[in-house]
Design a protein around this motif. Structure first.
Motif, PDB file in Angstrom:
ATOM      1  N   ASN A 188     112.295  27.951  23.215  1.00 18.92           N
ATOM      2  CA  ASN A 188     111.199  28.810  23.653  1.00 18.92           C
ATOM      3  C   ASN A 188     111.111  30.184  22.981  1.00 18.92           C
ATOM      4  N   ALA A 189     112.241  30.753  22.535  1.00 19.82           N
ATOM      5  CA  ALA A 189     112.250  32.166  22.141  1.00 19.82           C
ATOM      6  C   ALA A 189     111.201  32.486  21.075  1.00 19.82           C
ATOM      7  N   MET A 190     111.048  31.597  20.091  1.00 15.23           N
ATOM      8  CA  MET A 190     110.127  31.891  18.990  1.00 15.23           C
ATOM      9  C   MET A 190     108.674  31.925  19.443  1.00 15.23           C
ATOM     10  N   THR A 191     108.404  31.418  20.654  1.00 14.77           N
ATOM     11  CA  THR A 191     107.038  31.454  21.180  1.00 14.77           C
ATOM     12  C   THR A 191     106.518  32.890  21.255  1.00 14.77           C
ATOM     13  N   PHE A 192     107.426  33.842  21.518  1.00 10.27           N
ATOM     14  CA  PHE A 192     107.011  35.241  21.633  1.00 10.27           C
ATOM     15  C   PHE A 192     106.498  35.811  20.322  1.00 10.27           C
ATOM     16  N   TRP A 193     106.765  35.093  19.218  1.00  7.24           N
ATOM     17  CA  TRP A 193     106.292  35.548  17.914  1.00  7.24           C
ATOM     18  C   TRP A 193     104.783  35.720  17.895  1.00  7.24           C
ATOM     19  N   MET A 194     104.076  34.858  18.663  1.00  7.99           N
ATOM     20  CA  MET A 194     102.609  34.935  18.603  1.00  7.99           C
ATOM     21  C   MET A 194     102.071  36.211  19.252  1.00  7.99           C
ATOM     22  N   LEU A 195     102.930  36.972  19.954  1.00  8.96           N
ATOM     23  CA  LEU A 195     102.490  38.276  20.463  1.00  8.96           C
ATOM     24  C   LEU A 195     102.156  39.230  19.323  1.00  8.96           C
ATOM     25  N   SER A 196     102.624  38.900  18.103  1.00  8.60           N
ATOM     26  CA  SER A 196     102.320  39.773  16.967  1.00  8.60           C
ATOM     27  C   SER A 196     100.817  39.836  16.712  1.00  8.60           C
ATOM     28  N   GLY A 197     100.044  38.868  17.245  1.00  6.32           N
ATOM     29  CA  GLY A 197      98.585  38.949  17.110  1.00  6.32           C
ATOM     30  C   GLY A 197      98.066  40.254  17.694  1.00  6.32           C
ATOM     31  N   ALA A 198      98.578  40.643  18.846  1.00  7.55           N
ATOM     32  CA  ALA A 198      98.152  41.906  19.464  1.00  7.55           C
ATOM     33  C   ALA A 198      98.616  43.109  18.656  1.00  7.55           C
ATOM     34  N   ALA A 199      99.700  42.921  17.896  1.00  7.57           N
ATOM     35  CA  ALA A 199     100.221  44.033  17.094  1.00  7.57           C
ATOM     36  C   ALA A 199      99.236  44.458  16.008  1.00  7.57           C
ATOM     37  N   PHE A 200      98.369  43.528  15.572  1.00  9.18           N
ATOM     38  CA  PHE A 200      97.358  43.903  14.576  1.00  9.18           C
ATOM     39  C   PHE A 200      96.431  44.965  15.130  1.00  9.18           C
ATOM     40  N   ALA A 201      95.958  44.723  16.354  1.00 10.55           N
ATOM     41  CA  ALA A 201      95.066  45.709  16.971  1.00 10.55           C
ATOM     42  C   ALA A 201      95.781  47.047  17.100  1.00 10.55           C
ATOM     43  N   MET A 202      97.065  47.009  17.507  1.00  9.32           N
ATOM     44  CA  MET A 202      97.849  48.243  17.630  1.00  9.32           C
ATOM     45  C   MET A 202      97.933  48.954  16.272  1.00  9.32           C
ATOM     46  N   SER A 203      98.141  48.182  15.202  1.00 10.10           N
ATOM     47  CA  SER A 203      98.271  48.778  13.873  1.00 10.10           C
ATOM     48  C   SER A 203      97.007  49.524  13.471  1.00 10.10           C
ATOM     49  N   TYR A 204      95.864  48.872  13.673  1.00  8.24           N
ATOM     50  CA  TYR A 204      94.606  49.502  13.285  1.00  8.24           C
ATOM     51  C   TYR A 204      94.310  50.726  14.152  1.00  8.24           C
ATOM     52  N   LEU A 226     114.007  25.344  27.217  1.00  6.69           N
ATOM     53  CA  LEU A 226     112.790  26.025  27.664  1.00  6.69           C
ATOM     54  C   LEU A 226     113.039  27.365  28.333  1.00  6.69           C
ATOM     55  N   ASN A 227     114.312  27.804  28.422  1.00  6.12           N
ATOM     56  CA  ASN A 227     114.516  29.122  29.041  1.00  6.12           C
ATOM     57  C   ASN A 227     114.071  30.240  28.082  1.00  6.12           C
ATOM     58  N   ALA A 228     114.160  31.486  28.515  1.00 11.18           N
ATOM     59  CA  ALA A 228     113.564  32.592  27.746  1.00 11.18           C
ATOM     60  C   ALA A 228     114.115  32.693  26.336  1.00 11.18           C
ATOM     61  N   TRP A 229     115.439  32.473  26.152  1.00 17.86           N
ATOM     62  CA  TRP A 229     116.056  32.644  24.839  1.00 17.86           C
ATOM     63  C   TRP A 229     116.127  31.332  24.052  1.00 17.86           C
ATOM     64  N   GLY A 230     115.786  30.201  24.698  1.00 20.00           N
ATOM     65  CA  GLY A 230     115.952  28.929  24.020  1.00 20.00           C
ATOM     66  C   GLY A 230     117.418  28.681  23.711  1.00 20.00           C
ATOM     67  N   LYS A 231     117.706  28.127  22.543  1.00 20.13           N
ATOM     68  CA  LYS A 231     119.090  27.822  22.163  1.00 20.13           C
ATOM     69  C   LYS A 231     119.642  28.825  21.165  1.00 20.13           C
ATOM     70  N   MET A 232     118.866  29.835  20.816  1.00 23.92           N
ATOM     71  CA  MET A 232     119.352  30.844  19.873  1.00 23.92           C
ATOM     72  C   MET A 232     120.157  31.913  20.619  1.00 23.92           C
ATOM     73  N   PRO A 233     121.093  32.590  19.923  1.00 18.66           N
ATOM     74  CA  PRO A 233     121.781  33.727  20.551  1.00 18.66           C
ATOM     75  C   PRO A 233     120.775  34.792  20.981  1.00 18.66           C
ATOM     76  N   GLY A 234     121.081  35.512  22.045  1.00 22.00           N
ATOM     77  CA  GLY A 234     120.149  36.497  22.585  1.00 22.00           C
ATOM     78  C   GLY A 234     119.742  37.567  21.581  1.00 22.00           C
ATOM     79  N   GLY A 235     120.705  38.038  20.766  1.00 19.88           N
ATOM     80  CA  GLY A 235     120.390  39.073  19.775  1.00 19.88           C
ATOM     81  C   GLY A 235     119.403  38.600  18.730  1.00 19.88           C
ATOM     82  N   ILE A 236     119.587  37.366  18.267  1.00 20.37           N
ATOM     83  CA  ILE A 236     118.665  36.810  17.266  1.00 20.37           C
ATOM     84  C   ILE A 236     117.280  36.623  17.868  1.00 20.37           C
ATOM     85  N   SER A 237     117.241  36.119  19.099  1.00 17.46           N
ATOM     86  CA  SER A 237     115.949  35.917  19.764  1.00 17.46           C
ATOM     87  C   SER A 237     115.207  37.241  19.930  1.00 17.46           C
TER      88      SER A 237
END
Length: 498
Positions: free
Chosen positions: A75-91, A239-250
């Motif tokens: 699941n952790a990489m799912t948060f990557w799509m929040l970068s869509g909102a970062a475009f608006a923040m950038s502009y 499916l938990n918040a961090w998935g199977k990756m270490p917390g720092g990497i996530s």
């Protein structure tokens, strides 16, 4: 896959390449000045700029790598799509300042902005050019490698042949029309990616019935053993918040795409391409919405593939990178046409973006920083030569040197963040940031970025670019506060006060 489907995919993708080539050739007549060729400065509306900016950032990694990571680690990489909102923040936080720079001086590259902000300091300009170039060439090689292998796999060609056919054409039209052609073709390719995104999102909900059903199916099956000899671990832990990756990497995967969006050349250079400064918010909104659609495409194909594996409709995948293709193959031929073309469009749009950026940095910004004066009338010709040479070398290296591509691939997003934040983000948002602060920050970034070339390994579980970016920003702040405040001209102060 049936041979008829393969031919349809190849024909559809070939049409996409042909239209891109014609747009690029047509755009040559608009690249009549240095500002137009190198920057497309103040030439385009918000929709064109927004689509181009999204396509430049949404690379083949976004469409193939992100679903692969979600399929593999959860699941952790799912948060990557929040970068869509970062475009608006950038502009919102930076767009008007970058665009205003073009009102107080001729702007056609990031080096021009560096000159204005830091009193033509040639060392800052040289170092930031080298760092950005390092990141751009890494991205360029990775896009060429991904796109060439995709078409070579479909047609049975040698990857080097596919590379020269696709990215050779791209190099030709990009060299002839510069950023004008690059920006217009990226907008077209971004449109293809958005259409594919809408189709696949609808298909996902139609097939699965929604995320509730996906979570139920995946969490109910601890493991699937396929007849192909592949075992896929599923279950609640995926499916938990961090998935199977270490917390720092996530955490890094969540923060770097969102914060780093502000410092990407694909965003910064597009801010001064907007014709009317009042359209900057619209460009930001278009970029955010289109990137959210494409980002959601990456998420739904990953969860779609996990759902199909969990209910036994498809075999467990040998590689996570097959997730997008496995789900589109299941949906049907129309999905295959759009998805394969979208992956190729993502590779081409990012490749053209980084090809123009690299050649501009090498032929214009870096040469001026080291004191080499090129006649303005010959500047575009010199850059075209650089682009042809760089494009040819990148194609050969990306195909034949997998180790070099793997090494260069690490110099992507995070490298660009560590190089651009001290100079452009902090330089434009904080008027206390001075020449010495930016110089020491970017110098530290340069040293830390090239250290891995000499075998240095960072003593941390966090990715190296996270550490590099944090140190470079910290050094910029400390040195700026510890040294005398820089005298700023009235026009520049007016820009910084916006």
């Amino acid at each position: 896959m049936p041979q008829n489907n393969v031919m349809l995919i190849v024909i559809f993708s070939g049409l996409m390449i042909a239209v891109s080539f014609l747009i690029g050739i047509w755009a040559k007549k608009k690249a009549t000045s240095s500002q137009a060729y190198f920057g497309g400065t103040a030439m385009f509306g918000p929709v064109t700029v927004g689509l181009s900016s999204m396509a430049g950032i949404a690379s083949a990694f976004a469409l193939v790598g992100v679903p692969g990571i979600i399929y593999t680690t959860g699941n952790a990489m799912t948060f990557w799509m929040l970068s869509g909102a970062a475009f608006a923040m950038s502009y919102i936080i930076l767009g008007k300042k970058v665009r205003a720079m073009a009102e107080i001086a001729p702007i056609s590259s990031l080096g021009d902005i560096c000159d204005i902000r830091f009193n033509n300091n040639r060392l800052i300009k040289a170092l930031v050019s080298l760092i950005i170039c390092l990141g751009c060439i890494g991205y360029l090689a990775a896009q060429i490698s991904a796109g060439s292998k995709l078409i070579a796999h479909l047609l049975g060609w040698q990857p080097i042949v596919a590379g020269f056919v696709i990215f050779g054409l791209l190099t030709v039209y990009t060299a002839l029309s510069g950023e004008v052609g690059g920006l217009l073709t990226q907008a077209f390719q971004g449109f293809i990616m958005v259409i594919a995104g809408v189709v696949m999102i609808v298909a996902f909900f139609s097939i699965t019935g929604g995320f509730g059903n996906v979570l139920s199916a995946v969490s109910a099956v601890p493991e699937v053993v396929g007849t192909n000899g592949v075992t896929k671990t599923l279950g609640v832990g995926l499916l938990n918040a961090w998935g199977k990756m270490p917390g720092g990497i996530s955490l890094t995967w969540m923060l770097i795409p969102i914060l780093g969006c502000v410092g990407q050349p694909q965003v910064l250079t597009r801010m001064y391409a907007v014709k009317d400064p009042r359209d900057l918010p619209k460009a930001g909104i278009v970029t955010a919405i289109t990137h959210t659609i494409v980002g959601f495409l990456a998420v739904v194909v990953a969860y779609g593939a996990l759902y199909l594996v969990a209910i036994g409709e498809i075999q467990p995948l040998e590689s996570g990178d097959q997730a997008i293709y496995a789900f589109s193959d299941y949906v049907g031929v129309w999905a295959q046409l759009l998805v394969y073309a979208a992956v190729l469009a993502a590779a081409m749009s990012s490749a053209s973006m980084f090809l123009t950026s690299s050649s501009t940095l090498l032929s214009k910004d870096l040469t001026s920083a080291v004191g080499i004066k090129i006649d303005p009338a010959k500047q575009m010709t010199v850059s075209r030569i650089f682009m042809f040479v760089l494009g040819g070398i990148a194609i050969v290296v990306s195909i034949y040197s997998t180790e070099m591509v793997a090494l260069l691939g690490t110099f992507g997003w995070g490298t660009l963040v560590s190089g651009t934040f001290p100079v452009f983000v902090m330089g434009l948002l904080w008027d206390r940031c001075n020449e010495k602060g930016a110089l020491y920050g970017v110098a530290v970034s340069f040293v830390l970025n090239i250290a891995p070339f000499f075998g240095f390994k960072y003593p941390s579980a966090l990715p190296a670019y996270f550490i590099t970016s944090a140190i470079a920003i910290g050094v910029t702040v400390i040195v700026s506060l510890a040294t005398k405040k820089q005298e700023i001209s009235k026009p520049l102060q007016a820009v910084l006060d916006l």
